[in-house]
Design a protein around this motif. Sequence first.
Motif, mmCIF file in Angstrom:
data_model
loop_
_atom_site.group_PDB
_atom_site.id
_atom_site.type_symbol
_atom_site.label_atom_id
_atom_site.label_comp_id
_atom_site.label_asym_id
_atom_site.label_seq_id
_atom_site.Cartn_x
_atom_site.Cartn_y
_atom_site.Cartn_z
ATOM 1 N N TYR A 1 88.077 -46.192 21.195
ATOM 2 C CA TYR A 1 88.381 -47.845 20.792
ATOM 3 C C TYR A 1 88.160 -48.529 21.699
ATOM 4 O O TYR A 1 87.851 -50.126 20.836
ATOM 5 N N ALA A 2 88.674 -49.353 23.233
ATOM 6 C CA ALA A 2 88.622 -49.865 23.366
ATOM 7 C C ALA A 2 86.692 -50.712 23.901
ATOM 8 O O ALA A 2 85.803 -50.084 24.017
ATOM 9 N N ILE A 3 86.376 -51.597 22.978
ATOM 10 C CA ILE A 3 85.227 -52.767 23.057
ATOM 11 C C ILE A 3 84.093 -51.223 22.648
ATOM 12 O O ILE A 3 83.567 -52.499 21.980
ATOM 13 N N SER A 4 83.822 -50.758 23.282
ATOM 14 C CA SER A 4 82.855 -49.756 22.188
ATOM 15 C C SER A 4 82.783 -50.064 20.167
ATOM 16 O O SER A 4 84.262 -49.813 20.063
ATOM 17 N N VAL A 5 81.990 -49.622 19.914
ATOM 18 C CA VAL A 5 82.099 -49.737 18.196
ATOM 19 C C VAL A 5 82.648 -48.150 17.661
ATOM 20 O O VAL A 5 82.759 -48.489 16.631
ATOM 21 N N PRO A 6 82.122 -47.335 17.769
ATOM 22 C CA PRO A 6 81.185 -45.975 17.232
ATOM 23 C C PRO A 6 83.295 -45.862 16.609
ATOM 24 O O PRO A 6 83.428 -44.944 15.346
ATOM 25 N N ALA A 7 84.547 -45.793 17.647
ATOM 26 C CA ALA A 7 85.556 -45.428 17.381
ATOM 27 C C ALA A 7 85.698 -46.154 15.321
ATOM 28 O O ALA A 7 86.256 -45.460 14.798
ATOM 29 N N HIS A 8 85.625 -47.508 15.815
ATOM 30 C CA HIS A 8 86.333 -48.403 14.512
ATOM 31 C C HIS A 8 85.177 -47.674 13.710
ATOM 32 O O HIS A 8 85.892 -48.210 12.450
ATOM 33 N N LEU A 9 83.917 -47.831 13.964
ATOM 34 C CA LEU A 9 83.261 -47.673 12.516
ATOM 35 C C LEU A 9 83.970 -45.912 12.299
ATOM 36 O O LEU A 9 83.279 -45.509 10.625
ATOM 37 N N PHE A 10 83.855 -44.990 13.015
ATOM 38 C CA PHE A 10 84.635 -43.519 12.123
ATOM 39 C C PHE A 10 85.145 -43.844 11.773
ATOM 40 O O PHE A 10 86.132 -43.289 10.012
ATOM 41 N N HIS A 11 86.265 -44.676 12.063
ATOM 42 C CA HIS A 11 88.064 -44.863 11.331
ATOM 43 C C HIS A 11 87.739 -44.956 10.471
ATOM 44 O O HIS A 11 88.439 -45.070 8.877
ATOM 45 N N ARG A 12 86.934 -46.712 9.892
ATOM 46 C CA ARG A 12 87.216 -47.174 9.065
ATOM 47 C C ARG A 12 86.144 -45.808 7.668
ATOM 48 O O ARG A 12 86.709 -46.397 6.292
#
Length: 404
Positions: free
Chosen positions: A107-118
């Motif tokens: 989740y830190a800085i990079s984007v994939p975690a936030h996209l899959f989460h949302r």
Amino acid sequence: MSAERKASSIAAYLEHRGKLSAHFASAEDLERLPIVLTKDDLRRNYPWGLLCVPKEHVHQYHESFGTTGVPIASPLTREDLEAYVEEILLTPFDLGGGDLVLVRFPYAISVPAHLFHRAAQARGAAVVAASSYSAISPPARVLRLVEQLGVTVLTCLPFEAVRLAHFARWQGYEPGKHFRTLRAVCTAGEVLGPAMRRYIESLWGAPVHQFYGSTEAGNVAYSCGRGSLHLAEPFFRATVVDEPARSARRDGRPGTLVLTTLRKEALPLLKYDTEDWATLNPAETCGCGDAHAVLEILGRRGEHYDFASRSGKDGKLRLLHTSVKEAMYELALERGTSPFFRCVRTDERLVIRLESEAPDPAAERWLEQRLGVDVELLSVRPGSLVDMASLSATELVQKPKYCH
């Protein structure tokens, strides 16, 4: 294109980014433009140099890992972030209510975690925000969460799916049988070839759904039921250009993938050189029924070995790093070898260190035939490249205590 002309093109694009329709009457007009933006341009203008909205309109900020030096900034407006999520949701994978999605990206800085989460929550699924390996979420805890919570979808790097499954085996589990609720693995962040995909599916007993993108562009493509990547065409225009002429290829042969974002606000990309080696073909070449073009990612430009031709004729044999990785996963599927290896070129030979109990001359011959170069396959102690014991180590994480 000279640096002065490139700078002029970038400036003109940024100045008139809201009037693209007036400057480009058709897709053909856009294709005739030379490459405008490169990764070096983005690095030189880090972090706000190419921002196209007032800074107070930035809703969320991400950037690349910066493994090559200066990272690439990716400021996003609220609309940009929503578009990134919509790109994920183009997938035909039936994610929805009742699913429990474990996010194993950082989740830190990079984007994939936030996209899959949302994206998961947008489809009505629940999320386990495990993040990547840390003292708080070591592999043992992640496996416990998958088992005890009844996780149905695992999202992670392809290599993490491999490593986590082998760690489960090291602990005495058989992933494909023990974690019965898991019905899919979603991967991104690394080139995933057919052999590696099949290998992951064989480990977990679940289908793999692939996503391809970058921090600065978003999710560029998603896989269909047949395993092909399809371009997220509502959000991108893509061309593949040859080297060194940089003219668009229309014959389906490999070249550099060049992207134009169609909906980004904060940092739009015009004729952006992704530095990825790819092929682009019409949707009909897949046959799955998806109306979007078929994109195959072959690897990063410049990440290859050049060997003299074994035929004795003049010329070179270019071996992509991703081709070596695919061959090693084919070997693992066919002969049950370990997927953990390291590779280096020495003179005119490829030296591969593979975790193994004993030398395997037959595997060495197989690799030479498969790759078309001389190979020296060295057996190294299991655990010397990926140490399962160290992955099992956990640290006690506590809140600070000030009074004793």
